[in-house]
Motif scaffolding. Structure first.
Motif, PDB file in Angstrom:
ATOM      1  N   UNK A 131       8.767  89.775 -31.688  1.00 32.47           N
ATOM      2  CA  UNK A 131       7.377  89.332 -31.523  1.00 32.47           C
ATOM      3  C   UNK A 131       6.472  90.504 -31.144  1.00 32.47           C
ATOM      4  N   UNK A 132       5.168  90.268 -31.238  1.00 37.18           N
ATOM      5  CA  UNK A 132       4.191  91.347 -31.085  1.00 37.18           C
ATOM      6  C   UNK A 132       4.095  91.891 -29.667  1.00 37.18           C
ATOM      7  N   UNK A 133       4.704  91.209 -28.707  1.00 38.71           N
ATOM      8  CA  UNK A 133       4.657  91.703 -27.329  1.00 38.71           C
ATOM      9  C   UNK A 133       5.639  92.853 -27.116  1.00 38.71           C
ATOM     10  N   UNK A 134       6.455  93.118 -28.139  1.00 37.50           N
ATOM     11  CA  UNK A 134       7.431  94.215 -28.047  1.00 37.50           C
ATOM     12  C   UNK A 134       6.990  95.346 -28.963  1.00 37.50           C
ATOM     13  N   UNK A 135       6.583  96.452 -28.387  1.00 35.12           N
ATOM     14  CA  UNK A 135       6.168  97.625 -29.162  1.00 35.12           C
ATOM     15  C   UNK A 135       7.428  98.408 -29.554  1.00 35.12           C
ATOM     16  N   UNK A 136       7.467  98.873 -30.793  1.00 32.37           N
ATOM     17  CA  UNK A 136       8.697  99.521 -31.271  1.00 32.37           C
ATOM     18  C   UNK A 136       8.423 100.851 -31.965  1.00 32.37           C
ATOM     19  N   UNK A 137       9.447 101.686 -31.950  1.00 32.39           N
ATOM     20  CA  UNK A 137       9.459 102.923 -32.717  1.00 32.39           C
ATOM     21  C   UNK A 137      10.811 103.003 -33.410  1.00 32.39           C
ATOM     22  N   UNK A 138      10.805 103.403 -34.684  1.00 31.85           N
ATOM     23  CA  UNK A 138      12.046 103.546 -35.441  1.00 31.85           C
ATOM     24  C   UNK A 138      12.174 104.989 -35.902  1.00 31.85           C
ATOM     25  N   UNK A 150       8.902  97.656 -24.598  1.00 33.81           N
ATOM     26  CA  UNK A 150       8.907  98.758 -25.564  1.00 33.81           C
ATOM     27  C   UNK A 150      10.345  99.106 -25.915  1.00 33.81           C
ATOM     28  N   UNK A 151      10.608  99.230 -27.217  1.00 30.36           N
ATOM     29  CA  UNK A 151      11.949  99.564 -27.687  1.00 30.36           C
ATOM     30  C   UNK A 151      11.883 100.703 -28.694  1.00 30.36           C
ATOM     31  N   UNK A 152      12.799 101.658 -28.547  1.00 29.66           N
ATOM     32  CA  UNK A 152      12.927 102.762 -29.489  1.00 29.66           C
ATOM     33  C   UNK A 152      14.288 102.654 -30.159  1.00 29.66           C
ATOM     34  N   UNK A 153      14.282 102.573 -31.489  1.00 30.53           N
ATOM     35  CA  UNK A 153      15.520 102.477 -32.253  1.00 30.53           C
ATOM     36  C   UNK A 153      15.762 103.809 -32.949  1.00 30.53           C
ATOM     37  N   UNK A 154      16.920 104.404 -32.714  1.00 28.06           N
ATOM     38  CA  UNK A 154      17.254 105.682 -33.326  1.00 28.06           C
ATOM     39  C   UNK A 154      18.455 105.481 -34.244  1.00 28.06           C
ATOM     40  N   UNK A 155      18.193 105.540 -35.555  1.00 23.97           N
ATOM     41  CA  UNK A 155      19.259 105.372 -36.545  1.00 23.97           C
ATOM     42  C   UNK A 155      19.961 106.709 -36.772  1.00 23.97           C
TER      43      UNK A 155
END
Length: 272
Positions: free
Chosen positions: A68-75, A124-129
């Motif tokens: 949902x939009x309340x979680x800011x993300x970076x991929x 806030x979540x940062x996903x590192x592939x």
């Protein structure tokens, strides 16, 4: 070439990480639930591992689409940079404005951003592939970022996604402080034999294939023999089989077409 013949809206077996084709196998559904749990409950660091071609990047993109939009993300798709550049990529992807480019300034900008988001009730979540490519300095930088927290919760959720080598790397004594902060670790296995037909039919349905098109049971058996359930290999074989089927104007994809296609792709029964 075969798209119009089989009346596809889009090609069903591309090897790109398209979340529109995400198949909720037992493994992938469980991995997805672990990711959502880790982020929403603010567990800090979550690790997802899996062999090449098991759908890890597709899983990441599906997660981004469903949060949902309340979680800011970076991929971050390719972390093959210095620890400073990795920070810059995270800052840029989160849309954080900053003036100086020193490591201290970047961490400070991230910290202020996280506090502001927390005040607004955001996460806030940062996903590192491809995280197996991170070096010790980068992983140590990630550990330091994971330390950003209030008295009650983590301000930043970090998802490390990578091949099995990532799990091996985290066992290093040099990274024990980071490893101790990993709250969730899930390993994705290939599809089970009984899921192969479901996977293929799912992709055909999403692509809106002509109802006459189908893969025989024996074809499915041969696909499993070559792929051992790895989605990327299944896609490559099926794509070639459809091309061969188009050449013969066939709507039934049998084991002969699969054998031919697998051999053309230079896969063998001993692939794994």
């Amino acid at each position: 070439m075969y798209k119009d013949f089989y009346q596809f809206k889009e090609l069903p077996f591309n090897t790109t990480a398209d979340p529109g084709f995400f198949f909720p196998s037992s493994q992938h559904e469980e991995a997805f639930n672990h990711l959502v749990y880790g982020i929403r409950s603010r567990r800090g660091i979550v690790v997802i591992t899996g062999e090449v071609g098991t759908g890890k990047t597709t899983l990441c993109r599906t997660l981004l689409n469903r949060l949902d939009k309340s979680i800011k993300t970076a991929l971050i798709l390719n972390p093959n940079f210095s620890d400073l550049q990795l920070l810059q990529m995270i800052v840029n992807d989160l849309g954080i404005s900053y003036v100086k480019k020193t490591k201290l300034d970047l961490v400070g900008a991230i910290s202020l951003f996280l506090i502001d988001e927390s005040v607004q009730g955001h996460n806030v979540a940062v996903i590192i592939d491809e995280s197996q490519g991170l070096n010790v300095r980068q992983l140590e930088q990630i550990r330091l970022l994971s330390n950003l927290e209030t008295e009650k919760e983590k301000l930043l959720q970090i998802i490390l996604v990578g091949q099995p080598e990532l799990g091996d790397k985290l066992k290093s004594p040099m990274l024990r402080q980071l490893t101790q902060r990993v709250s969730v670790h899930y390993h994705i296995h290939p599809l089970k034999k009984e899921e192969i037909a479901q996977y293929i039919n799912h992709r055909l349905k999403v692509a809106r294939a002509n109802p006459k098109l189908h893969f025989t049971e024996q074809a499915i058996e041969v696909i499993y023999a070559y792929s051992k359930g790895t989605p990327r290999i299944i896609n490559i074989i099926c794509d070639r089989a459809l091309l061969a089927g188009f050449a013969k104007e066939a709507f039934t994809i049998d084991h002969h077409l699969i054998e031919q296609s697998a051999k053309e792709a230079q896969f063998t029964y001993e692939y794994h």
